[in-house]
Design an enzyme around this catalytic site. Structure first.
Site, mmCIF file in Angstrom:
data_model
loop_
_atom_site.group_PDB
_atom_site.id
_atom_site.type_symbol
_atom_site.label_atom_id
_atom_site.label_comp_id
_atom_site.label_asym_id
_atom_site.label_seq_id
_atom_site.Cartn_x
_atom_site.Cartn_y
_atom_site.Cartn_z
ATOM 1 N N ASN A 209 -22.092 -9.414 -2.692
ATOM 2 C CA ASN A 209 -22.645 -10.633 -2.100
ATOM 3 C C ASN A 209 -24.101 -10.360 -1.735
ATOM 4 O OD1 ASN A 209 -22.812 -9.642 0.771
ATOM 5 N ND2 ASN A 209 -20.593 -9.432 0.460
ATOM 6 N N ASP A 278 -13.721 -9.903 0.578
ATOM 7 C CA ASP A 278 -12.340 -10.295 0.875
ATOM 8 C C ASP A 278 -11.398 -9.934 -0.277
ATOM 9 O OD1 ASP A 278 -12.962 -11.423 3.365
ATOM 10 O OD2 ASP A 278 -13.575 -13.302 2.413
ATOM 11 N N LYS A 288 -16.856 1.568 -19.763
ATOM 12 C CA LYS A 288 -17.482 0.247 -19.799
ATOM 13 C C LYS A 288 -16.698 -0.687 -20.711
ATOM 14 C CE LYS A 288 -21.612 -2.203 -21.288
ATOM 15 N NZ LYS A 288 -22.948 -2.107 -21.925
ATOM 16 N N PHE A 322 -18.960 -11.305 13.197
ATOM 17 C CA PHE A 322 -19.955 -12.206 12.605
ATOM 18 C C PHE A 322 -19.264 -12.999 11.505
ATOM 19 C CE2 PHE A 322 -23.116 -9.969 14.867
ATOM 20 C CZ PHE A 322 -24.346 -10.596 14.694
ATOM 21 N N LYS A 336 -11.308 -18.048 14.499
ATOM 22 C CA LYS A 336 -11.423 -16.616 14.225
ATOM 23 C C LYS A 336 -11.441 -15.807 15.513
ATOM 24 C CE LYS A 336 -13.817 -13.801 10.780
ATOM 25 N NZ LYS A 336 -14.889 -13.810 9.768
ATOM 26 N N LYS A 340 -8.237 -13.260 15.684
ATOM 27 C CA LYS A 340 -8.546 -11.839 15.462
ATOM 28 C C LYS A 340 -8.781 -11.080 16.765
ATOM 29 C CE LYS A 340 -9.888 -12.444 10.709
ATOM 30 N NZ LYS A 340 -10.682 -11.943 9.576
#
Length: 401
Positions: A209, A278, A288, A322, A336, A340
């Site tokens: 990301n 995730d 490859k 975060f 959240k 959590k």
């Protein structure tokens, strides 16, 4: 607040060196013990005897003129300092420090010290805005050096603009405030995660990301400045480690899971700002994969939820998460936070201009389990990190948000 604080004052060449004499006097009056290092050019503006009379301490002007043969002078002074202040800081001295040049007593001692360094620039307005000076200042900022911004007004060169050394009284007040801030998290152990993870498909391809790690590194830098013992677990990023921070490099979500869990019990405050994948490819190939006609599908499997596991194991730790969202920030944040078992969460709207991945700024909503809600407007990531950590300090050390 500065009583018995050991301060090394570096004076570089410039007309503002005369203000450094008044600054020395003000620091001594505030209770500090001040040792002055002067560059050769600084001595063209003010004599060393002036600083000796005001500080009642030896003045250092030459790396090779050892005042005590039993000690290596620049190392002894570097180790002695609780705080290092360069005022005035010329473009030349700033350039030396940013590029690792050590060719006189001041630059050599600066490279040897582990004390916090404060830089108070003073120069012509056009020099201050020159790209090379701006580049050097940016480099020093990334390394964790602190700046006392120059004021605007009439300059000795005849120009009017930014570049005037801040008034001695203002510098002393700032150092007094910083002295207090440096004890806010003293004795606390802080664990921070930062950056992305890379989830490999084959030796040349992976899922990731856009996280740059800048927020986590800002948190680590500010926590260290507040006196904490900081461990930073970083995914693959191109950032310099903040001063006095222990860094652990990882690559995958599983690597980060293992590193975080192995360090969790030994820390008081945990801030998970990393953007951990995730999902990862269910199968990884040792060779490859060759291009072939038609489409190709990659089967994905869930990675282990680090934040959930930390919440499940939490005993006395203060746990902050975060989250990057594009809509319904408070709804997802509150969910959240509860699900959590977090103490606080920072919700970033990455759809908003100037916020989120790779930017130097963030705007966020900060939520706590006690029901506190703080809207944090667009600000630098270091400013945001400072505000978050001051609130943490309020909860664990008696600080103020």
């Amino acid at each position: 607040m500065l009583t018995n604080k050991k301060i090394v004052l570096g004076v570089s060449g410039g007309i503002a060196a005369y203000k450094a004499a008044a600054l020395t006097s003000k620091l001594v009056q505030a209770g500090a013990v001040v040792k002055v290092i002067m560059t050769e050019n600084a001595q063209n503006f003010v004599a060393p005897t002036t600083f000796q009379a005001l500080s009642r301490q030896p003045i250092y002007t030459n790396t090779f003129k050892e005042q005590n043969p039993s000690q290596i002078q620049h190392i002894d002074v570097a180790d002695w300092a609780d705080l290092f202040l360069i005022a005035p800081a010329s473009a030349n001295t700033i350039g030396k420090l940013a590029n690792g040049i050590a060719d006189d007593m001041l630059s050599t001692t600066l490279l040897a010290t582990e004390a916090p360094v404060y830089i108070a620039p003073a120069m012509n307005v056009h020099m201050y805005s020159h790209p090379s000076v701006m580049k050097n200042l940016k480099q020093l900022d990334e390394w964790g050096f602190k700046f006392i911004e120059p004021g605007e007004g009439y300059l000795a060169c005849g120009y009017v603009g930014k570049g005037r050394l801040e008034n001695p009284e203002t510098i002393v007040e700032l150092l007094q405030k910083e002295s207090n801030r440096s004890a806010v998290l003293k004795g606390k152990r802080v664990l921070i995660t930062a950056g992305p993870t890379h989830e490999k498909i084959d030796p040349v391809r992976y899922f990731t990301n856009p996280s740059s790690g800048k927020m986590g590194f800002a948190l680590a830098r500010q926590a260290s400045l507040m006196g904490a013992d900081v461990t930073l677990i970083a995914g693959p990023v191109q950032l310099d480690t903040p001063q006095h921070v222990k860094r652990i490099d990882v690559t995958t979500a599983e690597d980060m899971y293992e590193a975080v869990l192995s360090n969790y019990e030994n820390n008081d405050i945990i801030i998970k700002s990393a953007a951990v994948a995730d999902y990862r490819p269910k199968y990884q190939f040792d060779q490859k994969m060759k291009k072939s006609p038609g489409d190709y599908s990659v089967e994905m499997e869930r990675t282990r939820d680090i934040l959930q596991e930390l919440g499940n194991r939490k005993t006395s730790q203060y746990l902050i998460g975060f989250a990057a969202e594009t809509n319904d920030l408070e709804h997802y944040g509150e969910d959240k936070l509860r699900r959590k078992n977090l103490d606080a969460i920072v919700m970033n709207n990455v759809a908003k201009e100037g916020t989120g991945f790779a930017h130097d700024t963030n705007s966020s909503i900060y939520l706590t389990k006690e029901g506190k809600r703080v809207e944090l407007p667009l600000m630098t990531k270091d400013e945001l990190a400072e505000k978050i950590l001051l609130d943490v300090a309020h909860n664990v050390s008696g600080g103020v948000f």
